[in-house]
Scaffold this motif. Structure first.
Motif, PDB file in Angstrom:
ATOM      1  N   TYR A 129       0.900  -0.958  -0.326  1.00 46.70           N
ATOM      2  CA  TYR A 129      -0.357   0.211   0.009  1.00 46.70           C
ATOM      3  C   TYR A 129       0.662   1.354   0.017  1.00 46.70           C
ATOM      4  O   TYR A 129       1.826   1.154   0.880  1.00 46.70           O
ATOM      5  CB  TYR A 129      -1.153  -0.173   1.805  1.00 46.70           C
ATOM      6  CG  TYR A 129      -2.044  -0.946   1.249  1.00 46.70           C
ATOM      7  CD1 TYR A 129      -3.166  -1.165   0.902  1.00 46.70           C
ATOM      8  CD2 TYR A 129      -1.710  -2.627   1.609  1.00 46.70           C
ATOM      9  CE1 TYR A 129      -4.161  -2.075   1.302  1.00 46.70           C
ATOM     10  CE2 TYR A 129      -2.422  -3.244   2.071  1.00 46.70           C
ATOM     11  CZ  TYR A 129      -3.570  -3.567   1.825  1.00 46.70           C
ATOM     12  OH  TYR A 129      -4.301  -4.388   1.830  1.00 46.70           O
TER      13      TYR A 129
ATOM     14  N   GLU B  21       1.513   5.296  -1.262  1.00 46.07           N
ATOM     15  CA  GLU B  21       1.043   6.445  -1.630  1.00 46.07           C
ATOM     16  C   GLU B  21       2.277   7.434  -2.386  1.00 46.07           C
ATOM     17  O   GLU B  21       3.094   7.748  -2.893  1.00 46.07           O
ATOM     18  CB  GLU B  21       1.046   7.512  -0.600  1.00 46.07           C
ATOM     19  CG  GLU B  21       0.567   9.680  -0.689  1.00 46.07           C
ATOM     20  CD  GLU B  21       0.279  10.558   0.862  1.00 46.07           C
ATOM     21  OE1 GLU B  21      -0.141  11.090   0.463  1.00 46.07           O
ATOM     22  OE2 GLU B  21       1.496   9.641   1.805  1.00 46.07           O
TER      23      GLU B  21
ATOM     24  N   ARG C   8      -2.062  16.238  -6.056  1.00 50.15           N
ATOM     25  CA  ARG C   8      -2.665  15.869  -5.221  1.00 50.15           C
ATOM     26  C   ARG C   8      -2.145  14.672  -4.997  1.00 50.15           C
ATOM     27  O   ARG C   8      -1.094  14.272  -5.910  1.00 50.15           O
ATOM     28  CB  ARG C   8      -4.305  15.768  -5.442  1.00 50.15           C
ATOM     29  CG  ARG C   8      -4.824  14.486  -6.024  1.00 50.15           C
ATOM     30  CD  ARG C   8      -6.489  14.482  -6.536  1.00 50.15           C
ATOM     31  NE  ARG C   8      -7.763  14.119  -7.236  1.00 50.15           N
ATOM     32  CZ  ARG C   8      -7.530  12.721  -6.818  1.00 50.15           C
ATOM     33  NH1 ARG C   8      -8.040  12.468  -5.837  1.00 50.15           N
ATOM     34  NH2 ARG C   8      -8.519  12.057  -7.921  1.00 50.15           N
ATOM     35  N   HIS C   9      -2.498  14.116  -3.224  1.00 48.55           N
ATOM     36  CA  HIS C   9      -1.865  12.868  -3.224  1.00 48.55           C
ATOM     37  C   HIS C   9      -2.585  11.691  -2.935  1.00 48.55           C
ATOM     38  O   HIS C   9      -3.260  12.325  -2.359  1.00 48.55           O
ATOM     39  CB  HIS C   9      -0.607  12.790  -1.838  1.00 48.55           C
ATOM     40  CG  HIS C   9       0.456  13.490  -2.030  1.00 48.55           C
ATOM     41  ND1 HIS C   9       1.121  13.735  -1.201  1.00 48.55           N
ATOM     42  CD2 HIS C   9       0.874  14.584  -3.384  1.00 48.55           C
ATOM     43  CE1 HIS C   9       1.626  14.519  -1.311  1.00 48.55           C
ATOM     44  NE2 HIS C   9       2.499  15.160  -2.649  1.00 48.55           N
ATOM     45  N   VAL C  10      -2.348  10.552  -3.591  1.00 48.75           N
ATOM     46  CA  VAL C  10      -4.039   9.312  -3.523  1.00 48.75           C
ATOM     47  C   VAL C  10      -3.274   8.148  -3.024  1.00 48.75           C
ATOM     48  O   VAL C  10      -1.989   7.447  -2.934  1.00 48.75           O
ATOM     49  CB  VAL C  10      -4.891   9.218  -4.768  1.00 48.75           C
ATOM     50  CG1 VAL C  10      -5.315  10.285  -4.890  1.00 48.75           C
ATOM     51  CG2 VAL C  10      -3.803   8.849  -5.485  1.00 48.75           C
ATOM     52  N   PHE C  11      -3.950   7.057  -2.423  1.00 44.79           N
ATOM     53  CA  PHE C  11      -3.257   6.996  -2.096  1.00 44.79           C
ATOM     54  C   PHE C  11      -3.073   5.346  -3.425  1.00 44.79           C
ATOM     55  O   PHE C  11      -4.462   5.378  -3.685  1.00 44.79           O
ATOM     56  CB  PHE C  11      -3.628   5.204  -1.057  1.00 44.79           C
ATOM     57  CG  PHE C  11      -5.333   4.858  -0.706  1.00 44.79           C
ATOM     58  CD1 PHE C  11      -5.035   3.527  -1.365  1.00 44.79           C
ATOM     59  CD2 PHE C  11      -6.320   4.973  -1.005  1.00 44.79           C
ATOM     60  CE1 PHE C  11      -6.118   2.652  -1.372  1.00 44.79           C
ATOM     61  CE2 PHE C  11      -7.759   4.707  -0.681  1.00 44.79           C
ATOM     62  CZ  PHE C  11      -7.893   3.661  -1.309  1.00 44.79           C
TER      63      PHE C  11
ATOM     64  N   ARG D   2       5.009   7.348  -0.295  1.00 42.17           N
ATOM     65  CA  ARG D   2       5.840   6.351   0.995  1.00 42.17           C
ATOM     66  C   ARG D   2       5.416   5.099   0.846  1.00 42.17           C
ATOM     67  O   ARG D   2       4.344   4.743   0.057  1.00 42.17           O
ATOM     68  CB  ARG D   2       5.335   7.027   2.135  1.00 42.17           C
ATOM     69  CG  ARG D   2       4.028   7.160   2.312  1.00 42.17           C
ATOM     70  CD  ARG D   2       3.350   7.868   4.062  1.00 42.17           C
ATOM     71  NE  ARG D   2       2.301   8.520   3.921  1.00 42.17           N
ATOM     72  CZ  ARG D   2       0.764   8.815   4.641  1.00 42.17           C
ATOM     73  NH1 ARG D   2       1.467   7.880   6.146  1.00 42.17           N
ATOM     74  NH2 ARG D   2      -0.207   9.132   4.817  1.00 42.17           N
ATOM     75  N   ARG D   3       5.896   4.304   1.541  1.00 42.83           N
ATOM     76  CA  ARG D   3       4.822   3.173   1.831  1.00 42.83           C
ATOM     77  C   ARG D   3       4.020   2.846   3.591  1.00 42.83           C
ATOM     78  O   ARG D   3       5.184   3.322   4.349  1.00 42.83           O
ATOM     79  CB  ARG D   3       5.905   1.824   1.304  1.00 42.83           C
ATOM     80  CG  ARG D   3       5.497   0.745   2.067  1.00 42.83           C
ATOM     81  CD  ARG D   3       6.016  -0.711   2.267  1.00 42.83           C
ATOM     82  NE  ARG D   3       5.195  -2.335   2.151  1.00 42.83           N
ATOM     83  CZ  ARG D   3       5.424  -2.440   2.061  1.00 42.83           C
ATOM     84  NH1 ARG D   3       7.220  -2.816   0.877  1.00 42.83           N
ATOM     85  NH2 ARG D   3       5.365  -4.216   2.516  1.00 42.83           N
ATOM     86  N   PHE D   4       2.778   3.052   3.122  1.00 44.96           N
ATOM     87  CA  PHE D   4       2.134   2.487   4.364  1.00 44.96           C
ATOM     88  C   PHE D   4       2.331   0.702   5.423  1.00 44.96           C
ATOM     89  O   PHE D   4       2.671   0.386   4.722  1.00 44.96           O
ATOM     90  CB  PHE D   4       0.729   2.363   4.388  1.00 44.96           C
ATOM     91  CG  PHE D   4      -0.418   3.246   3.734  1.00 44.96           C
ATOM     92  CD1 PHE D   4      -0.267   4.635   4.162  1.00 44.96           C
ATOM     93  CD2 PHE D   4       0.025   4.352   2.216  1.00 44.96           C
ATOM     94  CE1 PHE D   4      -0.759   5.723   4.058  1.00 44.96           C
ATOM     95  CE2 PHE D   4      -0.566   4.648   1.617  1.00 44.96           C
ATOM     96  CZ  PHE D   4      -1.029   6.151   3.006  1.00 44.96           C
TER      97      PHE D   4
ATOM     98  N   SER E 191     -10.140   4.398   3.274  1.00 43.54           N
ATOM     99  CA  SER E 191      -8.323   5.452   3.450  1.00 43.54           C
ATOM    100  C   SER E 191      -7.830   5.419   5.024  1.00 43.54           C
ATOM    101  O   SER E 191      -6.727   5.303   4.944  1.00 43.54           O
ATOM    102  CB  SER E 191      -8.532   5.769   2.392  1.00 43.54           C
ATOM    103  OG  SER E 191      -8.897   7.713   2.701  1.00 43.54           O
TER     104      SER E 191
ATOM    105  N   GLU F 247      -3.045   4.794   8.458  1.00 43.13           N
ATOM    106  CA  GLU F 247      -2.229   5.293   7.990  1.00 43.13           C
ATOM    107  C   GLU F 247      -2.816   4.220   9.713  1.00 43.13           C
ATOM    108  O   GLU F 247      -3.308   4.096  10.371  1.00 43.13           O
ATOM    109  CB  GLU F 247      -3.517   6.318   8.640  1.00 43.13           C
ATOM    110  CG  GLU F 247      -3.746   7.480   7.412  1.00 43.13           C
ATOM    111  CD  GLU F 247      -1.980   8.033   7.009  1.00 43.13           C
ATOM    112  OE1 GLU F 247      -0.921   7.722   7.909  1.00 43.13           O
ATOM    113  OE2 GLU F 247      -2.216   9.128   6.391  1.00 43.13           O
TER     114      GLU F 247
END
Length: 746
Positions: free
Chosen positions: A46, A48, A54-57, A84-86, A121, A125
């Motif tokens: 997962y 981002e 914009r930023h989306v996952f 980044r990676r979740f 979403s 986090e």
């Protein structure tokens, strides 16, 4: 600046690492991104990523490597980096294959299907950690003043136990948060970080369940064997109402838990969940993780994360629960598999029962399809050997099936009085039931007070401005409402057509009007309404269920919310106010659905030692549905229904796919519908019907037209539909929805 080797020769720059990321948007394919040097990514991660401003996952769908020839796509210099990676386990490979499979089957964008798998979403986090305290064991520092409040806190902390949050300590010690903070700053309390979301409790697979009958024990053994095989199988669990099907598949869940794997139970409606959850807790000691639209945001985030982390042993949910990313799913149960509520009609259009079978096949796990009135599709698959079959032909505990009486409303002695809706035969039976200290249920699958409101002067009917539907009067809330788009209005004092004052009258009965009549007939009876309008959410429904079980209700009146899954020991009489209600409209499944619904309603009566009675009010007692219900002859009805479908090559003996064209401009909609009709595929094994206005020709302000593709059973409809849609330009203002294997024709 070029890099040089010791010999002066140039060296090639290291290749750009790239990944393909599927975004939760209606896009045709994943997008390419560059992997930063300090990041490691694998398929399923997962992430981002940037998308425009914009930023989306998204989810990594593929990782580039030597020989992938990805350079044919976006140039490396134009690739944007993954942000980044979740911190989550990657989406399992079987979940990604399932997303692709559903997208291909339904002709939907893969990203739209992914959105169902990651619908929260915020759950990606890391949850914020809670601050808690333990006693440090240190002595107070010099000069530290020990107040009564501080002593109370430290006395509480002397008890052995888990860390306590400042709020808990302040509440139990009757002090302010500042007292806790002062003790921590002095070193007398040690801070500890706690998980904000505790792990779900583990059900006890070895907890003793109720004693099973020989039939139930044999059925449970067959399902346990399917779980132990760790291989794909599909099994129909076909049992009459009250036969104990739930306890049977609970044994399969226990076997799955003993393997350390996850189990999923799909229920068609939230209304069924409360009583089911209680039964589960009695069997396994704790409740499972829930997943449905009524969950609060924090609970949805916690549920999704616990499922993705493999911490949720058992999940019960609505149809969308099927798409969650289970790391080690070992069993799927589809309860009430025949229910139309398993069909999603908006967005990605799919049937959760059929997708559950596909998910089980892809994962190599068993799926159990459970029903007292199985769908003709499932029965056909069982009869042809594609599915296994387990039969439970008798009610558990010696209870007998209720006696069913047809009340012919055409007969003068059976007809209700003017402006009434209950036959004298039914009201007499209700009086006898109440006199015996038992309970009665009246069923009418029509919400509100009346389905139609018209002007007595000119005949004008109040219609929704956004839909091809009449406004339904809800007298309890004093509003008119459209049950399709939610539009509400007050009853006008004058007719918009003839301007007559106070001329509107209610036509036909809804449950509120039936309740009004019952109050007149039985003024001393305790009456409860059970509909989706009067009860919002599982807790409100559970409250009514508990009142009925505690015999605080004498007569229960409602719609299909109360028709299935509920067990009321003292309920011995069921009255169906309008048994013919579902038989019109031209739906190919109208007779089957009506039989299923009324059979389920009838099954609420006499579920324990007291015998039950069912009274069906009908204008068509000779109809095959009514005759089958009266004779308890489901198989004869289904055989006749199958013969009719087979003769017309209708499902499950043929295939259907629908195109629904909609838009705000009626002329544009009609033009595209005609263009699609002219470009329709041709062939010996297929036929295209339409275009025609949909039964709801106007819905939520959009005009709607339908085309129907009818083919032989063995024809793959998806390539035909793709070619067909690709041959006609579709204006941006017009939407075309594809419904493969339609279940509703509205």
């Amino acid at each position: 600046m070029d890099l040089l080797t010791a010999s002066g020769m140039e060296t090639a720059a290291p290749p750009v690492r790239r990944v393909r990321v599927l975004l939760p948007l209606p896009l045709a394919s994943p997008y390419d991104y560059r992997v930063p040097d300090d990041m490691e990514l694998e398929a399923g991660a997962y992430v981002e990523v940037p998308l425009g401003p914009r930023h989306v996952f998204g989810v990594v769908w593929a990782v580039g490597g030597p020989g992938d020839n990805w350079e044919a796509g976006v140039a490396a210099s134009r690739l944007k980096p993954v942000i980044r990676r979740f911190d989550l386990p990657p989406m399992p490979e079987v979940s990604r294959r399932f997303v692709d499979w559903v997208a291909a089957y339904t002709l939907s964008a893969p990203g739209s299907v992914l959105r169902m798998a990651v619908s929260v979403s915020a759950a990606l986090e890391d949850p914020k950690q809670l601050l808690a305290y333990l006693p440090s064991g240190e002595s107070p520092p010099p000069g530290f003043k020990m107040t009564d409040a501080r002593r109370r806190v430290l006395a509480l902390m002397e008890e052995d136990g888990p860390p306590r949050t400042p709020a808990d300590l302040a509440r139990d010690a009757a002090c302010g948060i500042g007292v806790i903070r002062g003790l921590a700053e002095s070193g007398l309390l040690t801070p500890v970080a706690l998980r904000a979301q505790p792990r779900p409790p583990i059900p006890d697979a070895n907890r003793a369940g109720p004693e099973l009958s020989p039939d139930q024990a044999a059925a449970a053994g067959a399902l346990r064997a399917a779980v132990d095989a760790r291989a794909y199988s599909a099994t129909l669990v076909d049992g009459v109402t009250g036969s104990g099907k739930t306890e049977v598949y609970f044994e399969a869940i226990a076997a799955c838990l003993r393997q350390g794997r996850q189990a999923l139970v799909l229920l068609p409606e939230i209304a069924l969940s409360s009583q089911w959850l209680d039964r589960f807790a009695r069997r396994f000691g704790v409740r499972p993780v829930e997943w449905h639209s009524d969950l609060a945001g924090a609970h949805r985030r916690a549920a999704w994360r616990s499922i993705a982390n493999g911490e949720a042993p058992v999940v019960v949910g609505a149809r969308s629960a099927l798409f969650l990313p289970y790391p080690d799913l070992g069993l799927i149960v589809v309860d009430e598999e025949h229910e139309a509520a398993f069909k999603q009609e908006d967005g990605v259009i799919y049937h959760a029962r059929d997708m559950a079978v596909a998910r089980a096949f892809l994962g190599g796990i068993p799926v159990a399809l459970v029903s007292a009135t199985p769908s003709l599709e499932t029965l056909t698959n069982a009869e042809t050997g594609r599915y296994g079959r387990i039969d439970l032909p008798a009610r558990h505990g010696g209870a007998s099936l209720p006696e069913v009486t047809l009340i012919d409303l055409r007969r003068p002695d059976s007809r209700p009085p003017a402006r009434h809706w209950l036959s004298p035969i039914l009201t007499q039976a209700m009086a006898e039931t109440l006199a015996a200290g038992e309970q009665a249920m009246l069923f009418l699958n029509r919400r509100g007070y009346a389905p139609l409101t018209l002007c007595r002067s000119c005949g004008f009917r109040l219609q929704c401005p956004n839909c091809t539907a009449w406004l339904v009067e809800h007298r309890l809330s004093r509003r008119l409402q459209c049950h399709h788009c939610g539009y509400t209005d007050r009853l006008p004092e004058t007719c918009p057509s003839c301007e007559a004052e106070h001329s509107f009258v209610a036509c036909g009965p809804g449950v509120e009007r039936v309740a009004e009549e019952v109050a007149q007939l039985f003024p001393d009876a305790r009456v409860a309404l059970m509909t989706s309008d009067t009860l919002i959410g599982p807790q409100a429904i559970q409250t009514v269920i508990e009142e009925v079980r505690a015999h605080k209700v004498d007569i229960l009146i409602g719609t299909q919310v109360m028709a299935k899954g509920h067990h009321f020991p003292m309920l011995t009489l069921v009255g169906v106010v309008d048994g013919d209600l579902g038989l019109g409209g031209g739906d190919l499944r109208a007779a089957e659905r009506t039989f299923q619904m009324l059979h389920q309603v009838a099954g609420r009566a006499g579920r324990e030692s007291r015998p039950g009675r069912v009274f069906l009010q009908t204008h068509m007692p000779e109809h095959p549905v009514m005759q089958a219900l009266a004779a308890h002859d489901r198989d004869a009805f289904l055989a006749a229904e199958a013969d009719q479908r087979r003769a017309m090559d209708l499902p499950p003996y043929g295939r259907l796919a629908a195109l629904i064209i909609s838009g705000e401009d009626e002329r544009q909609v009609d033009k595209l519908a005609r263009d699609l009709a002219r470009a329709a595929p041709q062939g010996d094994d297929l036929q295209v019907l339409g275009p025609a206005p949909a039964p709801l020709a106007l819905l939520r302000g959009r005009h709607r037209r339908r085309l129907l593709l009818k083919t032989a059973r063995g024809v793959a409809v998806q390539p035909l539909l793709q070619s067909w849609l690709g041959s006609v330009p579709i204006p941006a203002a017009v939407r075309v929805q594809v419904d493969v294997d339609p279940y509703s024709f509205m």
